[in-house]
Design a protein around this motif. Structure first.
Motif, PDB file in Angstrom:
ATOM      1  N   GLY A  82       0.812  -1.180  -0.032  1.00  0.00           N
ATOM      2  CA  GLY A  82       0.008  -0.083   0.010  1.00  0.00           C
ATOM      3  C   GLY A  82       0.946   1.139   0.014  1.00  0.00           C
ATOM      4  N   HIS A  83       2.034   1.112  -0.384  1.00  0.00           N
ATOM      5  CA  HIS A  83       3.039   2.243  -0.587  1.00  0.00           C
ATOM      6  C   HIS A  83       2.444   3.420  -1.329  1.00  0.00           C
ATOM      7  N   ARG A  84       1.600   3.314  -2.386  1.00  0.00           N
ATOM      8  CA  ARG A  84       1.009   4.584  -3.018  1.00  0.00           C
ATOM      9  C   ARG A  84      -0.232   5.004  -2.504  1.00  0.00           C
ATOM     10  N   ARG A  85      -0.952   4.336  -1.678  1.00  0.00           N
ATOM     11  CA  ARG A  85      -1.952   4.792  -0.660  1.00  0.00           C
ATOM     12  C   ARG A  85      -1.347   5.586   0.469  1.00  0.00           C
ATOM     13  N   VAL A  86      -0.342   5.135   0.869  1.00  0.00           N
ATOM     14  CA  VAL A  86       0.284   5.841   1.961  1.00  0.00           C
ATOM     15  C   VAL A  86       0.967   7.320   1.577  1.00  0.00           C
ATOM     16  N   ALA A  87       1.489   7.017   0.496  1.00  0.00           N
ATOM     17  CA  ALA A  87       1.915   8.470  -0.481  1.00  0.00           C
ATOM     18  C   ALA A  87       0.880   9.559  -0.676  1.00  0.00           C
ATOM     19  N   ALA A  88      -0.126   8.825  -1.177  1.00  0.00           N
ATOM     20  CA  ALA A  88      -1.526   9.853  -1.323  1.00  0.00           C
ATOM     21  C   ALA A  88      -1.979  10.560  -0.153  1.00  0.00           C
ATOM     22  N   ALA A  89      -2.196   9.628   1.081  1.00  0.00           N
ATOM     23  CA  ALA A  89      -2.744  10.158   1.946  1.00  0.00           C
ATOM     24  C   ALA A  89      -1.793  11.206   2.752  1.00  0.00           C
ATOM     25  N   ARG A  90      -0.380  11.001   2.683  1.00  0.00           N
ATOM     26  CA  ARG A  90       0.373  12.105   2.909  1.00  0.00           C
ATOM     27  C   ARG A  90       0.398  13.222   2.289  1.00  0.00           C
ATOM     28  N   ALA A  91       0.345  13.171   0.765  1.00  0.00           N
ATOM     29  CA  ALA A  91       0.010  14.391  -0.134  1.00  0.00           C
ATOM     30  C   ALA A  91      -1.066  15.126   0.348  1.00  0.00           C
ATOM     31  N   LEU A  92      -2.278  14.219   0.567  1.00  0.00           N
ATOM     32  CA  LEU A  92      -3.505  15.018   0.973  1.00  0.00           C
ATOM     33  C   LEU A  92      -3.765  15.475   2.395  1.00  0.00           C
ATOM     34  N   GLY A  93      -2.687  15.231   2.980  1.00  0.00           N
ATOM     35  CA  GLY A  93      -2.763  15.469   4.690  1.00  0.00           C
ATOM     36  C   GLY A  93      -3.842  14.857   5.230  1.00  0.00           C
ATOM     37  N   LEU A  94      -4.091  13.580   4.955  1.00  0.00           N
ATOM     38  CA  LEU A  94      -5.029  12.543   5.415  1.00  0.00           C
ATOM     39  C   LEU A  94      -4.264  11.564   6.389  1.00  0.00           C
ATOM     40  N   LYS A  95      -5.137  11.191   7.442  1.00  0.00           N
ATOM     41  CA  LYS A  95      -4.512   9.757   8.111  1.00  0.00           C
ATOM     42  C   LYS A  95      -4.722   8.600   6.949  1.00  0.00           C
ATOM     43  N   VAL A  96      -3.962   7.515   7.101  1.00  0.00           N
ATOM     44  CA  VAL A  96      -4.043   6.283   6.170  1.00  0.00           C
ATOM     45  C   VAL A  96      -4.659   5.405   7.033  1.00  0.00           C
ATOM     46  N   ARG A  97      -5.639   4.702   6.336  1.00  0.00           N
ATOM     47  CA  ARG A  97      -6.494   3.486   7.067  1.00  0.00           C
ATOM     48  C   ARG A  97      -5.615   2.319   6.942  1.00  0.00           C
ATOM     49  N   ALA A  98      -5.355   1.430   8.139  1.00  0.00           N
ATOM     50  CA  ALA A  98      -4.294   0.471   8.089  1.00  0.00           C
ATOM     51  C   ALA A  98      -4.699  -0.617   8.901  1.00  0.00           C
ATOM     52  N   VAL A  99      -4.356  -1.752   8.442  1.00  0.00           N
ATOM     53  CA  VAL A  99      -4.182  -2.857   9.067  1.00  0.00           C
ATOM     54  C   VAL A  99      -2.736  -3.089   9.668  1.00  0.00           C
ATOM     55  N   VAL A 100      -2.560  -3.080  11.056  1.00  0.00           N
ATOM     56  CA  VAL A 100      -1.358  -3.494  11.604  1.00  0.00           C
ATOM     57  C   VAL A 100      -0.991  -4.749  12.069  1.00  0.00           C
ATOM     58  N   ARG A 101      -0.200  -5.311  11.830  1.00  0.00           N
ATOM     59  CA  ARG A 101       0.206  -6.810  11.989  1.00  0.00           C
ATOM     60  C   ARG A 101       1.733  -6.978  12.226  1.00  0.00           C
ATOM     61  N   PRO A 102       2.231  -7.759  13.510  1.00  0.00           N
ATOM     62  CA  PRO A 102       3.576  -8.040  13.841  1.00  0.00           C
ATOM     63  C   PRO A 102       3.786  -9.052  12.317  1.00  0.00           C
ATOM     64  N   LEU A 103       5.057  -8.490  11.792  1.00  0.00           N
ATOM     65  CA  LEU A 103       5.321  -9.466  10.542  1.00  0.00           C
ATOM     66  C   LEU A 103       6.847  -9.636  10.558  1.00  0.00           C
ATOM     67  N   SER A 104       7.423 -10.922  10.293  1.00  0.00           N
ATOM     68  CA  SER A 104       8.641 -11.036  10.100  1.00  0.00           C
ATOM     69  C   SER A 104       9.151 -10.394   8.592  1.00  0.00           C
ATOM     70  N   ASP A 105      10.536 -10.393   8.212  1.00  0.00           N
ATOM     71  CA  ASP A 105      10.850 -10.012   7.152  1.00  0.00           C
ATOM     72  C   ASP A 105      10.305 -10.750   6.014  1.00  0.00           C
ATOM     73  N   VAL A 106      10.361 -12.062   6.112  1.00  0.00           N
ATOM     74  CA  VAL A 106      10.094 -12.939   5.061  1.00  0.00           C
ATOM     75  C   VAL A 106       8.357 -13.058   4.976  1.00  0.00           C
ATOM     76  N   GLU A 107       7.648 -12.735   6.261  1.00  0.00           N
ATOM     77  CA  GLU A 107       6.078 -12.465   6.089  1.00  0.00           C
ATOM     78  C   GLU A 107       5.987 -11.378   5.163  1.00  0.00           C
ATOM     79  N   LEU A 108       6.782 -10.099   5.565  1.00  0.00           N
ATOM     80  CA  LEU A 108       6.395  -8.924   5.088  1.00  0.00           C
ATOM     81  C   LEU A 108       6.725  -8.975   3.370  1.00  0.00           C
ATOM     82  N   VAL A 109       7.800  -9.708   3.101  1.00  0.00           N
ATOM     83  CA  VAL A 109       7.983  -9.447   1.331  1.00  0.00           C
ATOM     84  C   VAL A 109       6.842 -10.628   0.780  1.00  0.00           C
TER      85      VAL A 109
END
Length: 344
Positions: free
Chosen positions: A137-164
């Motif tokens: 969701g990198h582009r959605r994060v960048a868009a929220a930042r550009a618009l001055g909005l908070k980004v809606r997110a699911v936060v989950r503990p992930l290892s490096d392998v799980e992340l990629v």
């Protein structure tokens, strides 16, 4: 009252509530126990405050558990969100990225419908400071930042392998990455020490597809790929053709000259790919070819050009006056040639 006071202390970090409360001394007939409306109101107020604290503490506990399981969508300041440690995209919001501009308009008009996936920052100090890292969701994060909005997110503990794996699968399922982005992403993961099987799983690739991606990633210098951008319309066949053209140092030098042109800078990513491919596949005149006749508009041959590899020659026909005129024009012709070469 004593029990409620102990419970309040426990919630605020004081001593735990007592197991049993000693009975209060009973008033005697000669000494009636005083009752006060003000003390009764204070007890009620304390009871309400205690109930509110209990509810808030329970809500906080439930929220922490839901966030840990990735079950709740939360709103986060995008300025506290870092990208993943391996980039999967070549597009840059600060360059004419029409898709990014469209995403910003969509979020501004209708809100962010699809949440991003984040993990608490892997560095403990940054995690404690409230920082996160993007899985996808990198582009959605960048868009929220550009618009001055908070980004809606699911936060989950992930290892490096799980992340990629999550990062690759989300892009594969949405068919969101172009061929060259997938190629460079796969190569970057391998260079960071991930197993080939993990990379194939992350990008949902067969062995043969993985091989083709890595062949192109190895043949196309990263700087040239970044200059061209994602080129979503190019596809595997044309990227493989371009990679074949970039095998020599002279071809890579020619590519760098194309990148420096004004027309390349103004073009879209797909147009830049076409310009690069045309520049590299432009056929040079074969060496030792037969002389080429140079004729006037009426058809009379006035000179012949021989493209000798080491020393090209122009042979003039007839009188030498025309040859002398051409010789006098050579400085201006050479200046015009250099100007065109710099433009190309």
């Amino acid at each position: 009252m004593s029990r409620r006071r102990d419970e309040l202390k426990a919630l605020l970090g004081g001593a735990p509530p007592a197991e049993a409360e000693a009975p209060e001394p009973q008033a005697t007939a000669s000494e009636p126990r005083p009752r006060s409306h003000s003390s009764s109101g204070a007890v009620k107020a304390m009871g309400l405050a205690l109930g509110n604290l209990r509810a808030e503490a329970e809500d906080a506990r439930v929220l922490r558990e839901q966030v840990a399981r990735g079950e709740r969508v939360v709103e986060i300041d995008p300025n506290l969100v870092e990208p993943a440690f391996v980039a999967d995209r070549l597009s840059q919001p600060d360059r004419s990225d029409e898709a990014f501009d469209a995403l910003c308009r969509s979020i501004e008009e209708g809100g962010q419908e699809v949440p991003v996936l984040l993990r608490p920052h892997p560095e403990p100090e940054r995690a404690r400071a409230g920082w996160y890292q993007t899985a996808y969701g990198h582009r959605r994060v960048a868009a929220a930042r550009a618009l001055g909005l908070k980004v809606r997110a699911v936060v989950r503990p992930l290892s490096d392998v799980e992340l990629v794996v999550a990062q690759g699968k989300e892009n594969s399922e949405r068919r969101d990455l172009s061929f060259i982005e997938r190629a460079l992403f796969a190569e970057a993961l391998l260079q960071r020490g991930f197993e080939r099987a993990t990379v194939q799983s992350a990008l949902s690739l067969h062995k043969a597809e993985m091989t083709r991606l890595l062949q192109v990633a190895e043949a196309v210098p990263a700087a040239i790929a970044r200059a061209i951008g994602p080129a979503p319309k190019a596809g595997r066949t044309r990227w493989m053709l371009l990679s074949d053209q970039l095998k020599t140092a002279s071809a890579r030098d020619k590519a760098e000259r194309e990148i420096a042109t004004e027309r390349f800078a103004k073009a879209t990513s797909d147009e830049r790919f076409v310009l690069m491919l045309e520049r590299l596949t432009r056929k040079a005149r074969p060496a030792n070819a037969a002389p080429e006749a140079l004729a006037e508009s009426g058809g009379r041959v006035v000179a012949a050009f021989r493209a000798d590899a080491k020393r090209p020659v122009i042979e003039f026909k007839g009188e030498g006056a025309f040859a002398a005129f051409v010789a006098s024009e050579i400085p201006a012709l050479y200046a015009a040639f250099k100007a065109q070469e710099d433009e190309d």
